[in-house]
Motif scaffolding. Structure first.
Motif, PDB file in Angstrom:
ATOM      1  N   PHE A 228     -25.377 -39.035  35.777  1.00 41.27           N
ATOM      2  CA  PHE A 228     -24.567 -37.858  36.090  1.00 41.27           C
ATOM      3  C   PHE A 228     -23.149 -38.246  36.484  1.00 41.27           C
ATOM      4  O   PHE A 228     -22.175 -37.643  36.029  1.00 41.27           O
ATOM      5  CB  PHE A 228     -25.218 -37.062  37.223  1.00 41.27           C
ATOM      6  CG  PHE A 228     -24.361 -35.945  37.737  1.00 41.27           C
ATOM      7  CD1 PHE A 228     -24.210 -34.775  37.000  1.00 41.27           C
ATOM      8  CD2 PHE A 228     -23.683 -36.051  38.948  1.00 41.27           C
ATOM      9  CE1 PHE A 228     -23.406 -33.740  37.467  1.00 41.27           C
ATOM     10  CE2 PHE A 228     -22.885 -35.032  39.413  1.00 41.27           C
ATOM     11  CZ  PHE A 228     -22.742 -33.860  38.681  1.00 41.27           C
ATOM     12  N   GLY A 229     -23.025 -39.276  37.333  1.00 47.40           N
ATOM     13  CA  GLY A 229     -21.712 -39.687  37.812  1.00 47.40           C
ATOM     14  C   GLY A 229     -20.751 -40.043  36.702  1.00 47.40           C
ATOM     15  O   GLY A 229     -19.550 -39.736  36.779  1.00 47.40           O
ATOM     16  N   PHE A 230     -21.271 -40.666  35.656  1.00 44.06           N
ATOM     17  CA  PHE A 230     -20.411 -41.097  34.561  1.00 44.06           C
ATOM     18  C   PHE A 230     -20.245 -40.002  33.503  1.00 44.06           C
ATOM     19  O   PHE A 230     -19.141 -39.779  33.004  1.00 44.06           O
ATOM     20  CB  PHE A 230     -20.973 -42.375  33.934  1.00 44.06           C
ATOM     21  CG  PHE A 230     -20.761 -43.591  34.793  1.00 44.06           C
ATOM     22  CD1 PHE A 230     -19.801 -44.534  34.472  1.00 44.06           C
ATOM     23  CD2 PHE A 230     -21.511 -43.794  35.949  1.00 44.06           C
ATOM     24  CE1 PHE A 230     -19.591 -45.649  35.269  1.00 44.06           C
ATOM     25  CE2 PHE A 230     -21.307 -44.903  36.760  1.00 44.06           C
ATOM     26  CZ  PHE A 230     -20.347 -45.830  36.420  1.00 44.06           C
ATOM     27  N   LEU A 231     -21.329 -39.323  33.173  1.00 44.16           N
ATOM     28  CA  LEU A 231     -21.236 -38.288  32.142  1.00 44.16           C
ATOM     29  C   LEU A 231     -20.369 -37.119  32.582  1.00 44.16           C
ATOM     30  O   LEU A 231     -19.655 -36.528  31.766  1.00 44.16           O
ATOM     31  CB  LEU A 231     -22.637 -37.787  31.774  1.00 44.16           C
ATOM     32  CG  LEU A 231     -23.507 -38.769  30.983  1.00 44.16           C
ATOM     33  CD1 LEU A 231     -24.941 -38.250  30.885  1.00 44.16           C
ATOM     34  CD2 LEU A 231     -22.931 -39.012  29.584  1.00 44.16           C
ATOM     35  N   CYS A 232     -20.395 -36.782  33.886  1.00 38.56           N
ATOM     36  CA  CYS A 232     -19.578 -35.649  34.325  1.00 38.56           C
ATOM     37  C   CYS A 232     -18.092 -35.944  34.178  1.00 38.56           C
ATOM     38  O   CYS A 232     -17.281 -35.033  34.000  1.00 38.56           O
ATOM     39  CB  CYS A 232     -19.933 -35.238  35.753  1.00 38.56           C
ATOM     40  SG  CYS A 232     -19.307 -36.313  37.059  1.00 38.56           S
ATOM     41  N   MET A 233     -17.710 -37.227  34.238  1.00 37.03           N
ATOM     42  CA  MET A 233     -16.313 -37.586  33.998  1.00 37.03           C
ATOM     43  C   MET A 233     -15.890 -37.238  32.579  1.00 37.03           C
ATOM     44  O   MET A 233     -14.772 -36.776  32.330  1.00 37.03           O
ATOM     45  CB  MET A 233     -16.107 -39.087  34.223  1.00 37.03           C
ATOM     46  CG  MET A 233     -16.275 -39.588  35.635  1.00 37.03           C
ATOM     47  SD  MET A 233     -14.965 -39.038  36.759  1.00 37.03           S
ATOM     48  CE  MET A 233     -15.854 -37.771  37.662  1.00 37.03           C
ATOM     49  N   LEU A 234     -16.802 -37.459  31.629  1.00 39.92           N
ATOM     50  CA  LEU A 234     -16.488 -37.202  30.222  1.00 39.92           C
ATOM     51  C   LEU A 234     -16.456 -35.719  29.909  1.00 39.92           C
ATOM     52  O   LEU A 234     -15.763 -35.281  28.983  1.00 39.92           O
ATOM     53  CB  LEU A 234     -17.524 -37.897  29.331  1.00 39.92           C
ATOM     54  CG  LEU A 234     -17.590 -39.420  29.444  1.00 39.92           C
ATOM     55  CD1 LEU A 234     -18.729 -39.970  28.593  1.00 39.92           C
ATOM     56  CD2 LEU A 234     -16.267 -40.057  29.039  1.00 39.92           C
ATOM     57  N   ILE A 235     -17.186 -34.930  30.670  1.00 35.11           N
ATOM     58  CA  ILE A 235     -17.261 -33.496  30.412  1.00 35.11           C
ATOM     59  C   ILE A 235     -16.168 -32.730  31.147  1.00 35.11           C
ATOM     60  O   ILE A 235     -15.529 -31.837  30.584  1.00 35.11           O
ATOM     61  CB  ILE A 235     -18.653 -32.965  30.803  1.00 35.11           C
ATOM     62  CG1 ILE A 235     -19.700 -33.541  29.845  1.00 35.11           C
ATOM     63  CG2 ILE A 235     -18.694 -31.430  30.781  1.00 35.11           C
ATOM     64  CD1 ILE A 235     -21.122 -33.278  30.253  1.00 35.11           C
ATOM     65  N   PHE A 236     -15.923 -33.092  32.407  1.00 35.98           N
ATOM     66  CA  PHE A 236     -14.974 -32.330  33.217  1.00 35.98           C
ATOM     67  C   PHE A 236     -13.596 -32.988  33.355  1.00 35.98           C
ATOM     68  O   PHE A 236     -12.636 -32.303  33.701  1.00 35.98           O
ATOM     69  CB  PHE A 236     -15.541 -32.102  34.623  1.00 35.98           C
ATOM     70  CG  PHE A 236     -16.855 -31.376  34.628  1.00 35.98           C
ATOM     71  CD1 PHE A 236     -16.970 -30.115  34.067  1.00 35.98           C
ATOM     72  CD2 PHE A 236     -17.982 -31.958  35.187  1.00 35.98           C
ATOM     73  CE1 PHE A 236     -18.180 -29.443  34.068  1.00 35.98           C
ATOM     74  CE2 PHE A 236     -19.199 -31.297  35.198  1.00 35.98           C
ATOM     75  CZ  PHE A 236     -19.301 -30.034  34.637  1.00 35.98           C
ATOM     76  N   GLY A 237     -13.509 -34.296  33.097  1.00 32.90           N
ATOM     77  CA  GLY A 237     -12.271 -35.002  33.397  1.00 32.90           C
ATOM     78  C   GLY A 237     -11.540 -35.584  32.207  1.00 32.90           C
ATOM     79  O   GLY A 237     -10.667 -36.433  32.376  1.00 32.90           O
ATOM     80  N   MET A 238     -11.877 -35.129  31.004  1.00 35.66           N
ATOM     81  CA  MET A 238     -11.232 -35.661  29.801  1.00 35.66           C
ATOM     82  C   MET A 238     -10.539 -34.559  29.007  1.00 35.66           C
ATOM     83  O   MET A 238     -10.994 -33.405  29.006  1.00 35.66           O
ATOM     84  CB  MET A 238     -12.263 -36.339  28.899  1.00 35.66           C
ATOM     85  CG  MET A 238     -12.874 -37.588  29.481  1.00 35.66           C
ATOM     86  SD  MET A 238     -11.630 -38.897  29.704  1.00 35.66           S
ATOM     87  CE  MET A 238     -12.528 -39.955  30.842  1.00 35.66           C
ATOM     88  N   PRO A 239      -9.459 -34.893  28.316  1.00 36.28           N
ATOM     89  CA  PRO A 239      -8.832 -33.914  27.425  1.00 36.28           C
ATOM     90  C   PRO A 239      -9.813 -33.476  26.344  1.00 36.28           C
ATOM     91  O   PRO A 239     -10.691 -34.251  25.931  1.00 36.28           O
ATOM     92  CB  PRO A 239      -7.657 -34.696  26.809  1.00 36.28           C
ATOM     93  CG  PRO A 239      -7.419 -35.835  27.740  1.00 36.28           C
ATOM     94  CD  PRO A 239      -8.741 -36.192  28.326  1.00 36.28           C
ATOM     95  N   ALA A 240      -9.688 -32.248  25.894  1.00 34.90           N
ATOM     96  CA  ALA A 240     -10.594 -31.718  24.870  1.00 34.90           C
ATOM     97  C   ALA A 240     -10.528 -32.526  23.583  1.00 34.90           C
ATOM     98  O   ALA A 240     -11.486 -32.553  22.799  1.00 34.90           O
ATOM     99  CB  ALA A 240     -10.260 -30.250  24.591  1.00 34.90           C
ATOM    100  N   GLU A 241      -9.388 -33.223  23.361  1.00 33.62           N
ATOM    101  CA  GLU A 241      -9.219 -34.001  22.127  1.00 33.62           C
ATOM    102  C   GLU A 241      -9.902 -35.364  22.182  1.00 33.62           C
ATOM    103  O   GLU A 241     -10.046 -36.034  21.146  1.00 33.62           O
ATOM    104  CB  GLU A 241      -7.730 -34.220  21.839  1.00 33.62           C
ATOM    105  CG  GLU A 241      -6.908 -32.935  21.712  1.00 33.62           C
ATOM    106  CD  GLU A 241      -6.453 -32.412  23.066  1.00 33.62           C
ATOM    107  OE1 GLU A 241      -6.752 -33.079  24.093  1.00 33.62           O
ATOM    108  OE2 GLU A 241      -5.817 -31.335  23.105  1.00 33.62           O
ATOM    109  N   ALA A 242     -10.313 -35.807  23.363  1.00 30.42           N
ATOM    110  CA  ALA A 242     -10.907 -37.138  23.514  1.00 30.42           C
ATOM    111  C   ALA A 242     -12.192 -37.235  22.699  1.00 30.42           C
ATOM    112  O   ALA A 242     -13.003 -36.307  22.680  1.00 30.42           O
ATOM    113  CB  ALA A 242     -11.181 -37.435  24.981  1.00 30.42           C
TER     114      ALA A 242
END
Length: 282
Positions: A228-242
């Motif tokens: 969860f700690g790592f996946l939530c970074m990719l979902i909530f903390g990344m630009p939509a284009e990433a």
């Protein structure tokens, strides 16, 4: 051209020197410890952010674990580095423990907690491999690649980073990470190859999760704090284009649903503790 070169390198050197000075002051300056009652974990972290409770997946992992295990804790987000020069770390009954992995081991021993008690030896081994893959490989090919190299400016905007710290990240932190990536080995690949590695990792994790509620079944275990700690970074903390963000939302929907499931269960206060940029200190 010469003036441009001199100007650029003067900025780089100045920001690097200032960054080192700031870090040295942070690490070496004695600070008054926050007083907490006995048997209450004091978690040292970075400050809250606008998109997640923390910008560090390791902090999110550790704080999530404390919530999962129902361990009483308090936060010190004044950016105090531990004895290994890293964040997060904890103090429990005046004993300091560094590194999120050893923090969890110490917490388990002290409070007699084992979220994996129903798992077989083989399942525990699977959890170990999942956790280490995410922490030692996937992070480099997804979070680090997206934040610092593919979408640096966009990521800084999401995190509402000040101009000074943006320069610090660009001219000090980013070159340091480049060296770490080279030593790790993943930095020797092209950007396209690194993104491919990250995508393969995420697809494998999606396959392992399948249609289960959590990675090991109907109830969460220790590994879920890490995932969860790592996946939530990719979902909530990344630009939509990433690339990793697009892969999760377009193809690996079970991982997205899993993150929201964990968030709803263990972070009911998520929205209320996010940093409000309008109230951010100057």
């Amino acid at each position: 051209m010469a003036c441009e070169w001199i100007c650029e390198h003067w900025i780089t050197s100045s920001v690097t020197a200032l960054g080192i000075l700031v870090l040295a002051v942070r690490i070496l300056t004695p600070r008054r410890r926050k007083c907490v009652p006995d048997d209450v974990v004091l978690l040292y972290s970075f400050p809250r952010t606008t998109f997640a409770p923390n910008a560090s997946p390791y902090v999110i992992k550790l704080e999530t674990y404390l919530r999962m295990a129902k361990i009483p804790y308090q936060i010190d987000d004044s950016v105090v580095f531990g004895k290994k020069g890293k964040i997060p770390w904890i103090t429990l009954n005046n004993e300091d423990v560094a590194d999120s992995y050893f923090c969890i081991e110490h917490i388990n021993k002290h409070f007699n907690v084992d979220l994996d008690h129903d798992l077989s030896a083989e399942e525990r081994a699977t959890c170990r491999l999942l956790e280490k893959t995410m922490e030692e490989n996937t992070i480099w090919a997804t979070i680090v690649q997206d934040r610092l190299f593919d979408y640096f400016d966009e990521s800084m905007e999401i995190q509402k980073v000040s101009k000074f710290f943006k320069l610090f990240f660009k001219y000090y932190f980013k070159p340091s990470i480049k060296k770490y990536r080279w030593g790790h080995g993943i930095g020797r690949h092209s950007a396209e190859e690194i993104r491919h590695i990250g995508a393969c990792d995420l697809r494998a994790m999606s396959t392992m999760l399948g249609d289960k509620q959590y990675f090991m079944g109907d109830e969460p275990t220790r590994v879920d704090a890490t995932m969860f700690g790592f996946l939530c970074m990719l979902i909530f903390g990344m630009p939509a284009e990433a690339s990793s963000h697009k892969l999760l939302n377009n193809e690996l929907q079970n991982l997205v649903k899993y993150v929201y499931r964990m968030k709803e269960r263990f972070w009911p206060d998520w929205d209320s503790i996010l940093l409000n940029p309008d109230k951010k200190k100057n």
